[in-house]
Design a protein around this motif. Structure first.
Motif, PDB file in Angstrom:
ATOM      1  N   GLY A  65      58.289  91.920  59.841  1.00 17.70           N
ATOM      2  CA  GLY A  65      58.135  91.033  60.640  1.00 17.70           C
ATOM      3  C   GLY A  65      56.891  90.271  60.641  1.00 17.70           C
ATOM      4  N   SER A 111      50.143  88.519  63.188  1.00 13.55           N
ATOM      5  CA  SER A 111      49.763  87.218  63.938  1.00 13.55           C
ATOM      6  C   SER A 111      48.447  87.606  64.063  1.00 13.55           C
ATOM      7  CB  SER A 111      50.315  87.371  65.221  1.00 13.55           C
ATOM      8  OG  SER A 111      49.915  86.167  65.811  1.00 13.55           O
ATOM      9  N   TYR A 121      55.964  94.321  66.413  1.00 12.48           N
ATOM     10  CA  TYR A 121      54.973  93.095  66.069  1.00 12.48           C
ATOM     11  C   TYR A 121      53.495  93.597  65.867  1.00 12.48           C
ATOM     12  CZ  TYR A 121      53.838  87.931  67.068  1.00 12.48           C
ATOM     13  OH  TYR A 121      53.281  86.923  67.197  1.00 12.48           O
ATOM     14  N   ALA A 124      53.867  95.226  70.954  1.00 11.58           N
ATOM     15  CA  ALA A 124      52.946  94.558  70.068  1.00 11.58           C
ATOM     16  C   ALA A 124      51.816  95.576  69.582  1.00 11.58           C
ATOM     17  CB  ALA A 124      52.577  93.279  70.596  1.00 11.58           C
ATOM     18  N   GLU A 149      51.620  81.363  67.100  1.00 13.01           N
ATOM     19  CA  GLU A 149      51.712  82.178  68.450  1.00 13.01           C
ATOM     20  C   GLU A 149      51.262  81.253  69.390  1.00 13.01           C
ATOM     21  OE1 GLU A 149      51.445  86.452  70.441  1.00 13.01           O
ATOM     22  OE2 GLU A 149      51.234  86.318  68.275  1.00 13.01           O
ATOM     23  N   SER A 187      56.180  82.318  66.612  1.00 12.40           N
ATOM     24  CA  SER A 187      56.555  83.669  66.396  1.00 12.40           C
ATOM     25  C   SER A 187      56.663  84.329  67.678  1.00 12.40           C
ATOM     26  CB  SER A 187      55.311  84.335  65.526  1.00 12.40           C
ATOM     27  OG  SER A 187      54.072  84.114  66.130  1.00 12.40           O
TER      28      SER A 187
END
Length: 280
Positions: free
Chosen positions: A238, A241, A201, A174, A36, A68
């Motif tokens: 998905g 992160s 996310y 997110a 990321e 990502s």
């Protein structure tokens, strides 16, 4: 479950090092194939020029990585600024996203002056979020609103207000458990049911209610186990992160360093192993 769920591991590279080469090497050692992008060589993504973007794209491609998301600072400004201010900054960030072949761009929903309440700025926020979504629709980019302490969308009710009021398929969420904890919210108990349909996310960090300190996943009060279990049960496939913030956090990001970043990754691995999820 007969088939183990596999999520795509990523992480905020600049939490490891300002140098993309070190970012990618550490992420690879942890089993990730995505990064990321928030900053590189000490420069925030909102300030990238074409030369820096091309250099980073080449470095990422040579490492066999994908991106990502672009972790932009869009919306981390006072709501009193003109609508066009963040629209133009987003336009520049989207150029970077296209070059790095990422469809996701993280954004925020604006700060306010100390004397103003969230209710005071609601209409101004929604006008700006709609304008950002309009640009995302034209550019085929998905904006990921992050719940951040101190912005309009910092607690579940106002996050839901944003996504429902804007009503764009190019504005999604997110999910960050630690940020909710720092706002005094039990993330899963108080927010998941209403917001889950909009979550695309997962940002991985945890925090303690008592102090607000950020800790590795599963070591705080962020209800991470309940959250990842619900994601698994919903068929999530998905990104996860890592954004550990284990050394320091500041207005445009945070830092952990390679060792602490590895500790955060291993904690997350232990957490999801309990529910039969792996990463790749």
């Amino acid at each position: 479950m007969s088939d183990a769920a596999v999520w795509k591991l990523s992480g905020f590279g600049d939490e490891i090092s300002p140098d993309p080469a070190i970012q990618l090497a550490v992420l690879e050692a942890l089993g990730a194939r995505h990064v990321e992008v928030r900053s590189a060589w000490g420069v925030n993504v909102a300030d990238f020029d074409d030369e820096r973007t091309d250099a980073l794209a080449e470095r990422i491609s040579q490492a066999g990585f994908g991106v990502s998301a672009i972790a932009s600072p869009i919306g981390k400004v006072d709501v009193s600024l003109p609508v066009e201010h963040e629209v133009e900054r987003l336009r520049a960030v989207i150029r970077v996203a296209h070059r790095l072949e990422s469809r996701f761009v993280r954004i925020f929903s604006f700060y306010r002056a100390e004397e103003r309440t969230a209710e005071d700025i609601r209409d101004d926020v929604l006008v700006r979020m709609r304008a950002l979504a309009d640009l995302a629709e034209v550019e085929d980019i998905v904006l990921l609103h992050e719940n951040e302490k101190g912005i309009y969308g910092d607690v579940p009710a106002r996050v839901l207000d944003i996504v429902e009021s804007v009503g764009s398929g190019n504005l999604r969420l997110a999910w960050d458990n630690a940020n909710y904890v720092q706002c005094g919210v039990k993330p899963f108990s108080e927010g998941w049911r209403s917001l889950a349909p909009y979550v695309d996310y997962l940002q991985v960090k945890d925090a303690l209610f008592e102090t607000g300190e950020v800790v590795p996943a599963g070591e705080g009060d962020g209800e991470l186990l309940e959250t990842v279990t619900a994601l698994r049960d919903a068929g999530y496939a998905g990104f996860a992160s890592l954004e550990p913030h284990l050394a320091e956090g500041f207005s445009l990001g945070g830092f952990s360093g390679p060792a602490a970043f590895g500790r955060a990754a291993r904690a997350f691995d232990r957490l999801i192993a309990q529910i039969g999820v792996t990463t790749a």
